[in-house]
Structure formats: structure tokens, C-alpha cells
Design an enzyme around this catalytic site. Structure first.
Site, PDB file in Angstrom:
ATOM      1  N   CYS A  95       0.810  -1.214   0.000  1.00 36.19           N
ATOM      2  CA  CYS A  95       0.000   0.000   0.000  1.00 36.19           C
ATOM      3  C   CYS A  95       0.853   1.278   0.000  1.00 36.19           C
ATOM      4  O   CYS A  95       1.409   1.596  -1.032  1.00 36.19           O
ATOM      5  CB  CYS A  95      -1.001  -0.053   1.149  1.00 36.19           C
ATOM      6  SG  CYS A  95      -2.361   1.083   0.873  1.00 36.19           S
ATOM      7  N   HIS A 191      -3.455  -5.565   2.317  1.00 37.62           N
ATOM      8  CA  HIS A 191      -2.985  -5.528   3.708  1.00 37.62           C
ATOM      9  C   HIS A 191      -3.511  -6.765   4.403  1.00 37.62           C
ATOM     10  O   HIS A 191      -4.138  -7.616   3.806  1.00 37.62           O
ATOM     11  CB  HIS A 191      -3.647  -4.353   4.432  1.00 37.62           C
ATOM     12  CG  HIS A 191      -3.016  -3.043   4.228  1.00 37.62           C
ATOM     13  ND1 HIS A 191      -1.832  -2.681   4.809  1.00 37.62           N
ATOM     14  CD2 HIS A 191      -3.452  -1.954   3.556  1.00 37.62           C
ATOM     15  CE1 HIS A 191      -1.575  -1.428   4.501  1.00 37.62           C
ATOM     16  NE2 HIS A 191      -2.530  -0.954   3.730  1.00 37.62           N
TER      17      HIS A 191
HETATM   18  N1  GLN Z   1      -1.649   6.935   2.030  1.00 37.20           N
HETATM   19  C1  GLN Z   1      -1.951   6.006   1.035  1.00 37.20           C
HETATM   20  C2  GLN Z   1      -3.362   6.135   0.432  1.00 37.20           C
HETATM   21  O1  GLN Z   1      -4.309   6.469   1.116  1.00 37.20           O
HETATM   22  C3  GLN Z   1      -1.679   4.603   1.548  1.00 37.20           C
HETATM   23  C4  GLN Z   1      -2.536   4.177   2.682  1.00 37.20           C
HETATM   24  C5  GLN Z   1      -2.207   2.798   3.179  1.00 37.20           C
HETATM   25  O2  GLN Z   1      -1.055   2.383   3.238  1.00 37.20           O
HETATM   26  N2  GLN Z   1      -3.250   2.097   3.624  1.00 37.20           N
HETATM   27  O3  GLN Z   1      -3.490   5.940  -0.744  1.00 37.20           O
END
Ligand code: GLN
Length: 238
Positions: A95, A191
Site C-alpha cells: 500500500c 494488507h
Molecule cells: N496513504 C496512502 C493512500 O491512502 C496509503 C494508505 C495505506 O497504506 N493504507 O493511498
């Protein structure tokens, strides 16, 4: 000679959303169950990363603010990171960590310069893409499953996605492709943590690390009954 794999967990205090740390525990366990040495080193933001030490590097997910801090830090080590990737070092990026692999992550007028390790870029879109997700990848037989929550939309250049979306969003609003695979780099929005319920992917990564280091992997099969039950259960959620 006894085999041994060293895993570098980059910035666990900043990039550790939704239990990404569980991925490290999973890799270590699957090595020790096979009598292969497993060593984990956490690298913190005030330290330099000595990429030549590691067989596997993990970059977890993080918020936009944390991503910015990490990117500023790693910008100074872009060359070494690139050399690790081009040499076949195994990198799993999730992510927020995944988004950093590309050319940039655009958030409104702000542009976080990426690490330029993979031909891709990310732009924040309208709303967030949230929910359980299942994909089918060419690198493992079993469907891969996890949870996604991202505002960024990722667009791939001349590289292959990790898989096709079965349920969920994936890289962007088109709900087609998810993640990226480039050399021994796997980037993904999944995740969860990702690896405990996707043992095929764990062993894919371990095989790549062992092949690079020792020329062959020869991973003995493990009893993955519970892991596969978890995978099936998670698929039903998506
Ligand atoms: N900040 C990033 C987004 O919102 C990644 C978020 C995350 O790692 N869940 O796209």
C-alpha cells in the site's frame, strides 16, 4: 553450509498499518519450520539501510504523512535501493510502501517524489477504495486475498500487475489489475497482513530469496491446512 535468510523491515514505526508486521513473522516462521535460519533487522528512520545485508526487504503501508517522511529519507539511498532491486533482491511493498516504488504519488497539488524503482505512478482520486479484495495471480495457483484501503490510484507502465481483480478494486477505479511484479519486487494494496493467509505467495518470495543467494530453493512443503482455511474464509468476505 546451513541456509540463512536475512529480512530487513524498513521503518516499522512509520509503515505498519493493519498488522503488516505479521508478514515478517510469517516469513520467519516458514523458514524456521524448514530449519532455515531467519534473521530480522528493523531499520529505523535515523539509520542508513545497508541493502547488501538483506535477502528480503519489506516496506509496509502508511499514511500520506508517514510516506512523505520515508520517501525523503530513502531519496538519499535511491541508488543503493535500485541496485538491490536490479540485482534480484526480494522486495515486498504494501500500500503506502507500494506507492513509493513509482515515479511519484500526487496528492492534490502536492507531489511526493517516488523512488523510481518500478515503472508506475500514483495519484490520489475521489474517495477511498476500501474493502476485502481477492485477486488471481500468475505466480501462485491459490487466489490471493486481503484488505485494501487507499486513496491513491496506481497506474502501471511497462510492467506486469501482480494479479487480476476477482473482487475489490485493486490498483485504481477500473477494478482490473492489482499490484505489480517486477524482477523480485512484489508491490500490492493487499494488507491484512497479507502473507499468513496467502502461503503460496510467502513461499514464492522465500524461493526467490533462496535462489538468488544459494542458486536453488528446494523448499520442503509445509502443512498449510489452517492457512488455506484462512484464505478460503477471507475470499468469502470479499
Ligand atoms: N496513504 C496512502 C493512500 O491512502 C496509503 C494508505 C495505506 O497504506 N493504507 O493511498
Amino acid at each position: 553450509m546451513e541456509k540463512h535468510v536475512k529480512i530487513g523491515h524498513l521503518y516499522p514505526d512509520l509503515l505498519n498499518l493493519y498488522g503488516d508486521r505479521g508478514n515478517i513473522r510469517c516469513l520467519s516462521k516458514r523458514l524456521t519450520w524448514r530449519n532455515i535460519g531467519a534473521e530480522v533487522k528493523e531499520v529505523h528512520i535515523d539509520e542508513n539501510v545497508n541493502f547488501s545485508e538483506y535477502d528480503i526487504v519489506l516496506l509496509g503501508g502508511g499514511s500520506d504523512r508517514e510516506q512523505k517522511l520515508v520517501c525523503d529519507r530513502l531519496a538519499a539511498q535511491k541508488k543503493e535501493f535500485k541496485a538491490f532491486v536490479e540485482d534480484g533482491g526480494v522486495l515486498i511493498a504494501i500500500c503506502g510502501g507500494y506507492q513509493l516504488l513509482g515515479a511519484y504519488y500526487q496528492i492534490g497539488k502536492d507531489k511526493i517524489q517516488g523512488l523510481e524503482l518500478v515503472d508506475m505512478y500514483t495519484k490520489q482520486g475521489e474517495g477511498r477504495l476500501i474493502g476485502n479484495i481477492t485477486i488471481q495471480s500468475d505466480i501462485v495457483k491459490m487466489p490471493l486475498t486481503g484488505f485494501e484501503n487507499h486513496g491513491g490510484r496506481t497506474y502501471l507502465g511497462d510492467v506486469e500487475p501482480l494479479g487480476k481483480v476477482i473482487h475489490g478494486f485493486g490498483n485504481n477505479d477500473s477494478k482490473e489489475a492489482e499490484g505489480v511484479i517486477y524482477k523480485n519486487v512484489v508491490g500490492t494494496y493487499l494488507h491484512g497482513p497479507l502473507l499468513p493467509k496467502n502461503p503460496g505467495l510467502s513461499d514464492y518470495l522465500l524461493s526467490k530469496a533462496l535462489e538468488r543467494k544459494y542458486g536453488d530453493a528446494n523448499l520442503t512443503p509445509l502443512d498449510d491446512k489452517e492457512e488455506l482455511m484462512a484464505n478460503e474464509y477471507a475470499q468469502k468476505l470479499s
